[in-house]
Design an enzyme around this catalytic site. Structure first.
Site, PDB file in Angstrom:
ATOM      1  N   GLY A  55       0.807  -1.213   0.000  1.00  0.00           N
ATOM      2  CA  GLY A  55       0.000   0.000   0.000  1.00  0.00           C
ATOM      3  C   GLY A  55       0.840   1.263   0.000  1.00  0.00           C
ATOM      4  O   GLY A  55       0.623   2.161  -0.808  1.00  0.00           O
ATOM      5  N   SER A  83      -7.023  -9.048  -3.065  1.00  0.00           N
ATOM      6  CA  SER A  83      -7.326  -8.107  -1.985  1.00  0.00           C
ATOM      7  C   SER A  83      -6.302  -6.976  -1.888  1.00  0.00           C
ATOM      8  O   SER A  83      -6.462  -6.066  -1.096  1.00  0.00           O
ATOM      9  CB  SER A  83      -7.398  -8.854  -0.648  1.00  0.00           C
ATOM     10  OG  SER A  83      -6.119  -9.342  -0.312  1.00  0.00           O
ATOM     11  N   LEU A  85      -5.518  -5.098  -4.591  1.00  0.00           N
ATOM     12  CA  LEU A  85      -5.728  -4.148  -5.695  1.00  0.00           C
ATOM     13  C   LEU A  85      -6.507  -2.902  -5.279  1.00  0.00           C
ATOM     14  O   LEU A  85      -6.451  -1.889  -5.957  1.00  0.00           O
ATOM     15  CB  LEU A  85      -6.457  -4.839  -6.857  1.00  0.00           C
ATOM     16  CG  LEU A  85      -5.692  -6.035  -7.453  1.00  0.00           C
ATOM     17  CD1 LEU A  85      -6.528  -6.697  -8.548  1.00  0.00           C
ATOM     18  CD2 LEU A  85      -4.345  -5.610  -8.014  1.00  0.00           C
ATOM     19  N   CYS A 202      -3.812  -4.395   8.965  1.00  0.00           N
ATOM     20  CA  CYS A 202      -4.796  -3.985   7.952  1.00  0.00           C
ATOM     21  C   CYS A 202      -5.635  -5.182   7.510  1.00  0.00           C
ATOM     22  O   CYS A 202      -6.808  -5.039   7.183  1.00  0.00           O
ATOM     23  CB  CYS A 202      -4.110  -3.376   6.737  1.00  0.00           C
ATOM     24  SG  CYS A 202      -3.409  -1.757   7.065  1.00  0.00           S
ATOM     25  N   CYS A 353     -15.786 -17.694  12.683  1.00  0.00           N
ATOM     26  CA  CYS A 353     -15.684 -16.257  12.379  1.00  0.00           C
ATOM     27  C   CYS A 353     -15.145 -16.171  10.959  1.00  0.00           C
ATOM     28  O   CYS A 353     -15.521 -16.989  10.124  1.00  0.00           O
ATOM     29  CB  CYS A 353     -14.802 -15.539  13.400  1.00  0.00           C
ATOM     30  SG  CYS A 353     -13.100 -16.103  13.452  1.00  0.00           S
TER      31      CYS A 353
END
Lengths: 395, 88
Positions: A55, A83, A85, A202, A353
């Site tokens: 990122g 995930s 992009l 993140c 989960c």
């Protein structure tokens, strides 16, 4: 500001000249007296290492290439995943599955063929960091985990290099320039790493896709300022960016005389084991000790197909349930302690989960509360999507 | 210095995971005369126990300046609480 030591050092990297093509390309720099021909040559002579092509590394490396930084080193060992992009704009859809270094190198060379891209397809480690850092003038930290952040900091202190720091979480970012020769280092700000699991990554907590664009370009700006020796660098200041409030705040930092690596009597004089320092192996051992009973998604599917009376409990958040669910009862982990009475103590309960972390905590909680027949669904709804039913969206 | 309604409040700004733990990004706390950042932290963790395990890893600033637990806080001060962030 006096000409920075780095700017001076870069001038000594060797004489460089600009071609006619470069003079045309950098026209908007050359006409500013703060850059001019001399500054553009410094940029060309500069060697900048970016840790991570993710990122932060994406906008950072792209702008440094466009600005004419002569040599850009990139350290990364990942491949491009879907995930990524949403924020890692150096990679495109056609790069899915390719090593990030390949797509990054191609993109940077397309932006500016005058740039030399040096790639290091390996995880930065205590074994290789000093050797890699030695040949660069400035290190830019775009990593995504605490062990590597402390490693980058320490290796910068030990090699005397500035560490242009940035990090992001959800809608918030931080940036600074940690340079022990001139000011505080990362350890002066955060001497103790957080115990694993306390501060979400993140991947766990999410991040606004644009956020690394804002922080990465601040890192690129600070890098270029250091090279040119202009302006006021973020040394001794932590810049805080809040995208939701659309506010920048600043915090004055101070060099800690007792800092274990850059203080007056350093106790850390070489690189250490940063996984250990951040408590990762200890946490894994503890997790194994506190292991809760588990079931694979295949076993769960078989049980359900056989018509066994298994109560499936989903402990994610409602907004996640909306994206994908197995039709199970939703009871978010945070509400579980107050809502235990809603569940049948004697029922057989399978808790899931997203990937199995939160549900393990829920199983522990339920067991401690006297639930006898409760187990964790290994890999969560993600494993269900991968192994049982691909029509369940993977997020 | 007292607030408009006679209270003696410190403005506390919480960031990242600390804001999540407290369920608030900004709040006001009353402080006694001579209170330190450590006192304020005790008050805060009393109110939001979820913050307690973060204690050792947080950075604190008083009026935009990095501060230790012994730092005095007075009404009208702004205290920022910053957990480390690792994302990139």
């Amino acid at each position: 500001m006096r000409e920075s030591a780095i700017s001076h050092r870069i001038s000594e990297n060797g004489q460089v000249e600009l071609s006619q093509e470069e003079i045309r390309r950098y026209s908007r720099h050359l006409i500013m007296p703060e850059v001019a021909l001399e500054g553009q040559k410094k940029l060309k002579a500069a060697r900048v290492l970016t840790i991570g092509a993710g990122g932060l590394g994406s906008p950072l490396a792209m702008y440094l290439a466009a600005a004419g930084v002569g040599t850009i080193g990139v350290v990364d060992f990942d491949v491009v995943d879907e995930s990524n992009l949403q924020r890692q704009i150096i990679h495109g859809t056609s790069d899915l599955g390719r090593p990030k270094l390949q797509s990054a190198k191609e993109k940077l060379e397309d932006i500016n063929p005058n740039v030399k891209v040096e790639t290091f397809e390996e995880a930065l480690s205590s074994e290789n960091a000093l050797d890699i850092f030695r040949d660069f003038d400035i290190i830019v930290d775009g990593t995504d985990n605490f062990p590597t952040r402390y490693l980058v900091n320490d290796a910068c202190v030990l090699t005397g290099k500035p560490n242009v720091y940035g990090s992001i979480f959800r809608f918030e970012g931080q940036a600074s320039v940690f340079w022990a020769e001139e000011g505080p280092c990362y350890r002066c700000l955060y001497p103790e790493p957080p115990p694993p699991g306390l501060v979400p990554s993140c991947a766990e907590g999410g991040v606004l896709g644009i956020l690394p664009g804002a922080i990465g370009t601040i890192q690129a700006t600070e890098t270029v300022k250091l090279i040119l020796g202009i302006g006021e660098p973020l040394i001794g200041r932590l810049l805080l960016y809040d995208a939701l409030g659309m506010r920048f705040r600043e915090m004055k930092l101070r060099k800690d005389p007792n800092c274990p690596i850059c203080g007056e009597n350093p106790t850390v004089t070489e690189l250490i084991d940063y996984q250990e320092f951040c408590g990762i192996p200890q946490a894994q051992a503890a997790a194994q000790q506190n292991a809760v009973p588990e079931i694979s998604v295949r076993e769960l599917k078989e049980k359900l197909d056989r018509g066994e009376n298994v109560y499936v409990l989903d402990v994610r958040e409602p907004h996640e349930y909306e994206i994908a669910n197995l039709g199970a009862r939703l009871l978010p982990l945070g509400e579980l302690p107050e809502r235990l009475h809603e569940l049948d103590q004697n029922a057989e309960i399978a808790v899931h989960c997203k990937t199995g972390g939160r549900s393990a905590k829920a199983v522990k909680l339920l067991k401690d509360a006297g639930f006898a027949n409760v187990y964790n669904v290994k890999g969560g709804i993600t494993a269900w999507s991968e192994e049982i039913d691909p029509s369940v969206p993977k997020y | 210095m007292s607030g408009m309604n006679g209270t003696r409040a410190v403005r506390v700004l919480l960031f990242g995971a600390a804001a999540d733990q407290a369920g608030a990004r900004e709040l006001e706390l009353q402080v006694r005369d001579g209170a330190t950042l450590g006192d304020l932290w005790n008050e805060l963790t009393g109110r939001y126990p979820g913050l307690t395990p973060m204690g050792d890893t947080l950075a604190f600033a008083v009026n935009q300046e990095y501060a230790g637990m012994e730092r005095r806080v007075s009404p009208g001060d702004e205290v920022a609480i910053l957990p480390p962030v690792s994302g990139g």
